[in-house]
Scaffold this active site. Sequence first.
Site, short mmCIF file in Angstrom:
data_model
loop_
_atom_site.label_atom_id
_atom_site.label_comp_id
_atom_site.label_asym_id
_atom_site.label_seq_id
_atom_site.Cartn_x
_atom_site.Cartn_y
_atom_site.Cartn_z
N GLU A 45 0.83 -1.19 0.00
CA GLU A 45 0.00 0.00 0.00
C GLU A 45 0.88 1.26 0.00
O GLU A 45 1.86 1.34 0.73
CB GLU A 45 -0.89 -0.02 1.25
CG GLU A 45 -1.92 1.07 1.32
CD GLU A 45 -2.85 0.92 2.52
OE1 GLU A 45 -3.85 1.65 2.59
OE2 GLU A 45 -2.57 0.06 3.39
N LYS A 114 -9.12 3.34 -2.53
CA LYS A 114 -9.48 2.56 -1.34
C LYS A 114 -10.87 2.97 -0.87
O LYS A 114 -11.20 4.16 -0.83
CB LYS A 114 -8.45 2.79 -0.24
CG LYS A 114 -8.56 1.86 0.95
CD LYS A 114 -7.37 2.05 1.89
CE LYS A 114 -7.41 1.09 3.07
NZ LYS A 114 -6.23 1.24 3.96
N CYS A 175 -5.94 -3.58 1.98
CA CYS A 175 -5.65 -3.62 3.41
C CYS A 175 -6.91 -3.70 4.29
O CYS A 175 -7.50 -4.76 4.43
CB CYS A 175 -4.80 -2.41 3.79
SG CYS A 175 -4.01 -2.57 5.43
N SER A 359 21.15 -1.12 33.64
CA SER A 359 20.94 -1.05 35.09
C SER A 359 21.20 -2.36 35.82
O SER A 359 21.34 -2.38 37.03
CB SER A 359 19.50 -0.62 35.37
OG SER A 359 18.60 -1.66 34.99
#
Length: 706
Positions: A45, A114, A175, A359
Amino acid sequence: MGHLITVATCSLNQWALDFKGNVARILESIRVAKERGATLRIGPELEITGYGCADHFLEGDTYLHSWEALGQILSSKEAKEILLDIGMPVIHKNVKYNCRILIFNCKILLIRPKMFMANDGNYRELRWFTPWAKRHITEEHYLPRMIQKITGQVTVPMGDAVIATYDSCIGVEVCEEMFTPNSPHIGLSLDGVEIIINSSSSHHELRKLRRRIDLIREATLKCGGIYLYSNQRGCDGDRIYYDGCAMIIVNGEVVAQGTQFSIGDVEVVTATIDLEDVRTFRSSSSRGIQASTTPSFKRIGANMALSDGHLEGNPAIQPTTVKTIFYHTPEEEISLGPACWLWDYLRRSKASGFFLPLSGGIDSCATATIVASMCRLVVKSCAKGDQQTIADARQVTGESAEHGYIPKDPQEFASRIFHTCYMGTKNSSDETRKRAKQLAETIGSYHIDLNMDTVVTALQVLFTLVTGKTPAFRAHGGSNVENLALQNIQARIRMVLAYLLAQLLPWVRGRNGSLLVLGSANVDECLRGYFTKYDCSSADINPVGGIGKSDLRRFIAYAELAFEMPILADFLAATPTAELEPITETYAQEDEADMGMTYDELTEFGRLRKVDKCGPYSMFTKLVHLWNDKMEVAEVAAKVKRFFFYYSINRHKMTTLTPAYHAESYSPDDNRFDLRPFLYNTSWSWQFDTIDKTVRAFERENNLKK
């Protein structure tokens, strides 16, 4: 004898607004597809612009450059004798659309906009584009003059139509359209469309791929047909990682599947398919009855056949066989997705490496281990001869091509690009210091071990000089306010030191550039606000900021064996602690005790708040049933109220949250994902009163039963 066709789909590592690079990757994918005999190629896309342009889609330049890029593709030798599906934005009648451009032999056949937009979670497509609402309707789109000169066309069809070749029919689904209840593939399939092409920019979330594949399989298992799925790959310039995994599915069965995680820029997936298999699959009478009454789509003719007579006449050429679907475990996903994202960010930012405050706890350990995984991926890609990875590795390390440097060992590569530092104080333990040093040695990072007590003391002395007051820790008789302030001094100094070292360590080592500072606050701590604003959680990027503590622990357990790092077992056995308060005979600071809730409970709060969209009361009513076997109703109420109190008073921290790899559906990231206020009435008086009334009702009912 059937009708054999070879088709191609791809995953491309496109980058927002990188038109030159994006076109090069598109042309390379077309070249590979043709080399493998494909007559149809589809791409991701918005592949010309990159999906992540965001508000750049509101700019006219983006559309101008898109047409310029498409013109370069149309004029290329690669674009001849193959049907292409290319993604880019288009302005039609002053309206902006997210489109697919279908072309053949330097002619544009159809612009298909789309129709359903992704507009939740990480996506804001309705901010930039308008959905095409005219089902089964096309209009004439006037092409820019630069394209007219190339194609000889003045107008082309734009809208909801399909492409008809001599031997088949092709329809488009983009999509989000696949995820909707009334997906286009249903009507397309019933109208005789045999090939559905889906171009996507779908991001990675832990455990998400199975749902995506199930939807695609279901689309063709019920309707029959060939489904080509293309997906973006990589970091497109933001917090999410597009995880590729291009696929070809025939009648509900996967015949080709690409990789989900890779640092390669171009991957082409091809398969040879017999069209007769689709026609046989669709031979049921019930389907025929429905198909006979389905509205027809306009068919745009393509003067070509997808099938190849040479294939059909050669008995040695067989259709691609069904493949077993491959899924990564969540632990593998954590080791690969953030690692690929980090590599994209590092090479494209032109930084010289990473710096991490290490850490000795499991969060920074997980970040460091993901960097180690990244180094392994780079070495593996270089061993395969990937020239782009080799060039990127040389750029990051400052090595010239003339020297011939190629990373061959992950530890050696890490020693060049990864820098770690243990920033201890008198409140730090020998155990965390030792774990940090051993982990750095195992990974190969350039490691510094320092005490910063003198800097902390200097600030405390300055405060006393200015105010005449000397704050004390709770363990030394101080109030909660003093105790918290003294903890925050240490945390914020670490951030300042981190950026100082990140800027100057390359200079110290005789190299150019600066380092990207990595954060390591997990998604659960961010949700609760259990970190100091502008401490070492304030960094450039954070690969674990979207991952929960429980998943991180499972990842470390996996990496201990998969990466042969025995030191990781010590991190798993350690109790999570900030080590910001004095350790006494009767007290040692522990994260879960400080927070008043466990990390597992935080994960539950996060999912209910974001995914299930619960406020305080509905969260309480759900948890009463979920936790009824381990705590009383009043305790559930107390935990819910405690969570919402701390969530709301710390919500302001999310506005400055380090950009983090998005891996979960309940991220509290204010900047892109979690659009909620950051100033609350923290008493939640109405909501909490409702909870309290319900608790009293439960207790009365229980007393009556007794």
